[in-house]
Every structure is written in C-alpha cells, then in structure tokens.
Design a protein around this motif. Structure first.
Motif, PDB file in Angstrom:
ATOM      1  N   UNK A  51      56.055 -16.971  21.565  1.00 34.59           N
ATOM      2  CA  UNK A  51      56.999 -17.719  20.972  1.00 34.59           C
ATOM      3  C   UNK A  51      57.102 -17.523  19.551  1.00 34.59           C
ATOM      4  N   UNK A  52      55.967 -17.493  18.986  1.00 30.81           N
ATOM      5  CA  UNK A  52      55.761 -17.196  17.457  1.00 30.81           C
ATOM      6  C   UNK A  52      56.014 -15.713  17.123  1.00 30.81           C
ATOM      7  N   UNK A  69      62.870 -14.162   6.038  1.00 28.56           N
ATOM      8  CA  UNK A  69      61.964 -14.414   6.990  1.00 28.56           C
ATOM      9  C   UNK A  69      61.265 -15.660   7.115  1.00 28.56           C
ATOM     10  N   UNK A  70      61.055 -16.254   6.072  1.00 35.66           N
ATOM     11  CA  UNK A  70      60.356 -17.568   5.767  1.00 35.66           C
ATOM     12  C   UNK A  70      61.416 -18.742   6.383  1.00 35.66           C
ATOM     13  N   UNK A  78      52.413 -17.529  11.020  1.00 35.47           N
ATOM     14  CA  UNK A  78      51.129 -17.268  11.748  1.00 35.47           C
ATOM     15  C   UNK A  78      50.079 -16.725  10.331  1.00 35.47           C
ATOM     16  N   UNK A  79      50.838 -16.071   9.538  1.00 34.44           N
ATOM     17  CA  UNK A  79      50.023 -15.516   8.210  1.00 34.44           C
ATOM     18  C   UNK A  79      49.096 -16.596   7.640  1.00 34.44           C
ATOM     19  N   UNK A 135      44.068 -19.127   8.934  1.00 32.46           N
ATOM     20  CA  UNK A 135      42.898 -18.599   8.483  1.00 32.46           C
ATOM     21  C   UNK A 135      42.116 -17.798   9.451  1.00 32.46           C
ATOM     22  N   UNK A 136      41.826 -18.639  10.566  1.00 30.54           N
ATOM     23  CA  UNK A 136      40.888 -18.221  11.641  1.00 30.54           C
ATOM     24  C   UNK A 136      41.527 -17.946  12.856  1.00 30.54           C
ATOM     25  N   UNK A 137      40.889 -18.048  14.251  1.00 27.63           N
ATOM     26  CA  UNK A 137      41.543 -17.863  15.211  1.00 27.63           C
ATOM     27  C   UNK A 137      43.013 -18.426  15.384  1.00 27.63           C
TER      28      UNK A 137
END
Length: 376
Positions: free
Chosen positions: A218-219, A240-241, A291-292, A295-297
C-alpha cells in the motif's frame, strides 16, 4: 481526513464569495440608484436603460424567484418615478415600461432554464459520486468467516459522498483482513490517494502471507502515484509529502487473536465484557508514504487476544476529534461501553447519534468506522 492537517482555503476563496454577493446585490442597487436619481433634481439623467438591465442581471445569479423579485422592484420604481415626475404622457415612459416587462419575462424564463440545467448537472455529479462510493467505500460484508462486520461513513462536508477516509474488509486464505485509513488533505487528490491505497490493499491481501508486506504494498503504491503526480506537476518533494495516509491494517486468523499493523493511525478499540481499551502499537510507525522516516525494519505485526464475544472497532480520527460546544473531544470508549449490549447495526446507529449530538450536528472531519464481532 485529519482535520488539523487540512490545507487552508485558497487565497481567492474569500474574494470570490464577496464578488458573488456583490453580483446578487447589484440589480437591487441599480433600482435604488435609479429611484434616487429620479426623485432628486438629478432626474434629468436618462435612467431607463439602467432599470431595464435590472432583471437581466438578476437572472444570472438569483434564480427565478430572485429575478421575479428584481423585475417587480424595477416595475414599481418605474411606475413611482413616472408618477412623481408627471411623465405618463410621454412616449418614452411606455417604451421603457414595455422593454422592462419583456426583459423581465425573458429573464425569468432564462433563469428557470439555467436552474434546470444546473440541477440536472448536480444530479449527474451525485450519481457519479454514488457510483464512486460503491467502488471505493462499499459496505463491508455482514458475514466474514468467524466474524460479523458492519461499517459506517459520515462525510463532514454537506452533500459529499466520498472523501479521504477509506476502509475495506476482505476474506482471504490467511484470514479476514481489514483496513481503515485517513488521507492527509482533501478534495480530489485525497480521493485519488484513497483509491490507490484501497486498490493496492485489495490486490495484495490475496497473495501476501505477511501482513507487513500487505502494508508495504500500500505504501509503495501510494509513493509511486505521488511521485508520478509530482513529476507531472513539477511539484518536487513537497508535492510527494502531500500524499501520506495514516492506516491500520488488521488480520483475524483462525486462532483467537487479531493481528494489527498500525501506521500512524488512531489505535482500534477492543470491547470485552463491557470495557473498551485501545490496542496501541508497541512501536509507533509513520504513515504510509513516509517510509523514509522508518529507522529500522519496515514494521512489525502486533497480536492481541480476540475471543468469541469480543467486539473490535476500527475508526478514523474524525470520531475522536469531534468537539462539543466546550471544545471537549468525543469519548469513543465511553460510547462503546454505553452501547455494548446492542447489535452491530443498532450499535452503529447509536454511535452515530451520540457523535452528532456531541458535535451539535456539525462534524469537522469525515468519519469512517468498521465494527467486527467475533462469534466463534
């Protein structure tokens, strides 16, 4: 849609409203000017064409009744001024009066034709909106495997059918999968973003066994669409944002649990034994499209017990951010507990009534709700 993040009105919105009001007042202002001129020493000025123009101008903005009122006022002014100036013996008075009557009749007929055309166009737009709603925001199925479901959507804008809130529920081989989301922004861009997210969800739920991957699809779809729109409009990163979406995606497998991935959305509420509690995420994550900032998974699935007799409510923030006259937020958990013994449809009707009473009938934001009861 998230009310605090709504875009402000365009810079010309207030100016357009003022111009429209002035246009509505113009026919009556002209009649007043003619009356003042004819009843003062300035009556030597020739005002006949101005008075004849009154019903013609009214036909543009005032509708049939307004045009008829303006025409009646113009006729009265013509009769009063002709009597005051003792002008009934002149041919010009009768010529002006005849022209005024003809223009008034034509103005009323034109105004009726314009109104009929506008009503037909509005009816067509509403039919298109209803068809779009059936595609985007179709009611969730009443029976989905071991659960029963119901949905509710309330648009904040009067006459609107769809907006930036989204929801769906699908039965898959992995279990029942649901989504409720809220687009940042409003108008057609918000509807487009909602359609993109729903399209990606409806496709990926059938072949992705991992709920996180469903959310990632979806993202990714939202980012692709936003990037395409930004490139076509040369909007850059700021455009974009503009397209991020808060969303909560849930999965109800055969086990007595509900699995949830929350991307910046208000947590669902679980009602058990008459007590409602939020299913808050263990690790807060940003909305879809951002999504940027992870920070992790790419996120994790939280699991909560969901036993027979439990009731799950997924909702947008239009519910919990509704305010009353004292600026207090709506107590959704309290409303759920007060309605805990009702059936699904009766529960939603009661929730709708309580929400509208709290907000005094004026919602500041769209509302989307999906209700799920676990039966076995």
């Amino acid at each position: 849609m998230r009310a605090p993040l709504r875009s402000p009105p365009g810079p010309g919105a207030g100016g357009h409203h003022v111009l429209f009001v002035l246009a509505e007042c113009l026919p009556f202002a002209i009649a007043l000017v003619v009356l003042v001129v004819e009843l003062t020493p300035a009556h030597a000025l020739y005002t006949g064409p101005l008075l004849v123009a009154t019903p013609a101008l009214a036909a543009v903005t005032l509708g049939p009744r307004g045009t008829l009122a303006a025409a009646g006022l113009a006729v009265c002014v013509s009769v009063v001024t002709a009597t005051y100036n003792h002008a009934w013996g002149g041919r010009q008075v009768y010529t002006n009066l005849l022209a005024l009557l003809l223009v008034s009749a034509a103005g009323v007929m034109t105004s009726r034709a314009v109104r009929t055309r506008r009503e037909n166009e509005l009816a067509q737009v509403r039919r298109i909106a209803e068809a779009a709603q059936e595609v985007l925001l179709r009611p969730v199925p009443a029976r989905l495997g071991p659960v029963r479901a119901a949905s509710m959507y309330l648009a904040a804008e009067k006459g609107a059918q769809i907006g930036g809130d989204l929801y769906d529920a699908v039965q898959t081989r992995y279990g029942i999968r649901l989504i409720v989301g809220d687009v940042r922004g409003k108008g057609l861009p918000a509807v487009r973003a909602a359609a993109v997210v729903l399209g990606a969800f409806r496709e990926s739920v059938h072949y992705e066994d991992d709920l996180v991957e469903v959310v990632n699809h979806c993202g990714a779809a939202l980012r692709r669409d936003a990037a395409t729109a930004s490139a076509s409009l040369a909007g850059g990163d700021d455009a974009l944002l503009e397209g991020f979406v808060t969303a909560v995606v849930a999965q109800i497998p055969d086990t007595l649990h509900v699995q949830i991935v929350n991307r910046g959305h208000p947590p669902p509420l679980l009602l058990r034994d008459g007590e409602a509690r939020p299913l808050a995420p263990t690790v807060p994550l940003p909305p879809l499209g951002l999504e940027e900032f992870i920070g992790g998974p790419p996120g994790r699935t939280d699991s909560y017990p969901f036993a027979p007799g439990d009731r799950l409510l997924l909702h947008t923030d239009g519910v919990i951010e509704a305010r009353d006259g004292h600026n207090a937020f709506f107590d959704l958990a309290g409303a759920m507990e007060a309605l805990h013994d009702r059936t699904r449809q009766s529960f939603l009707e009661g929730l709708r009534g309580a929400l509208l009473r709290h907000a005094r009938g004026r919602l500041a934001d769209d509302v989307a709700v999906v209700l799920v009861d676990r039966l076995d």
